[in-house]
Scaffold this motif. Structure first.
Motif, PDB file in Angstrom:
ATOM      1  N   TYR A 144      -3.268   0.579  -3.519  1.00 15.09           N
ATOM      2  CA  TYR A 144      -3.141  -0.728  -2.897  1.00 15.09           C
ATOM      3  C   TYR A 144      -2.812  -1.790  -3.935  1.00 15.09           C
ATOM      4  O   TYR A 144      -3.260  -1.718  -5.083  1.00 15.09           O
ATOM      5  N   LYS A 178      -6.521  -5.229  -1.851  1.00 18.35           N
ATOM      6  CA  LYS A 178      -7.615  -4.275  -2.050  1.00 18.35           C
ATOM      7  C   LYS A 178      -8.892  -4.788  -1.414  1.00 18.35           C
ATOM      8  O   LYS A 178      -9.252  -5.948  -1.534  1.00 18.35           O
ATOM      9  N   ALA A 181       0.845  -1.196   0.000  1.00 18.13           N
ATOM     10  CA  ALA A 181       0.000   0.000   0.000  1.00 18.13           C
ATOM     11  C   ALA A 181       0.877   1.241   0.000  1.00 18.13           C
ATOM     12  O   ALA A 181       2.084   1.174   0.260  1.00 18.13           O
TER      13      ALA A 181
END
Length: 123
Positions: free
Chosen positions: A58, A63, A48
């Motif tokens: 991300y 995600k 991230a």
């Protein structure tokens, strides 16, 4: 700039953890922070990123499960990890660069400063 990660632990699959990255010398609105991880026998991979405008990115693998909260304490950047999976087990690192924005945030070479890491184990 010095970075110190904390918050790593052993949790069961489906659980949550919040990692913290304390950044001395960090300047909100100027620096970028990235999170990476490395599992045994594997290359370090991106997780991230947050830039100086608090925009986040991300990796596809996290995600919807990992987030960088924007309500961070001064000089502390967190990584909230929910619905953890065994494949999330790794040493997690935060990294910083004195840039407003990194076009290739997922590349380790973009960052000049690294922490020592904190271990996350998901069983």
């Amino acid at each position: 700039v010095q970075l110190v990660e904390s918050g790593g632990d052993t949790v069961q699959a489906g659980g949550s953890l919040r990692l913290s990255c304390a950044v001395s010398g960090y300047t909100a609105g100027r620096d970028c922070i990235g999170w990476f991880r490395q599992a045994p026998g594997k290359e370090r991979e991106e997780v991230a990123y947050i830039d100086s405008d608090h925009s986040t990115s991300y990796a596809d693998s996290v995600k919807g499960r990992f987030t960088i909260p924007k309500d961070n304490a001064k000089n502390v950047l967190n990584l909230q990890m929910d619905n953890l999976k065994p494949e999330d087990s790794a040493m997690y690192y935060c990294a910083a660069d004195r840039a407003a924005y990194l076009s290739r945030w997922y590349q380790e070479s973009q960052y000049n400063y690294w922490g020592q890491g904190t271990q996350v184990t998901v069983s």
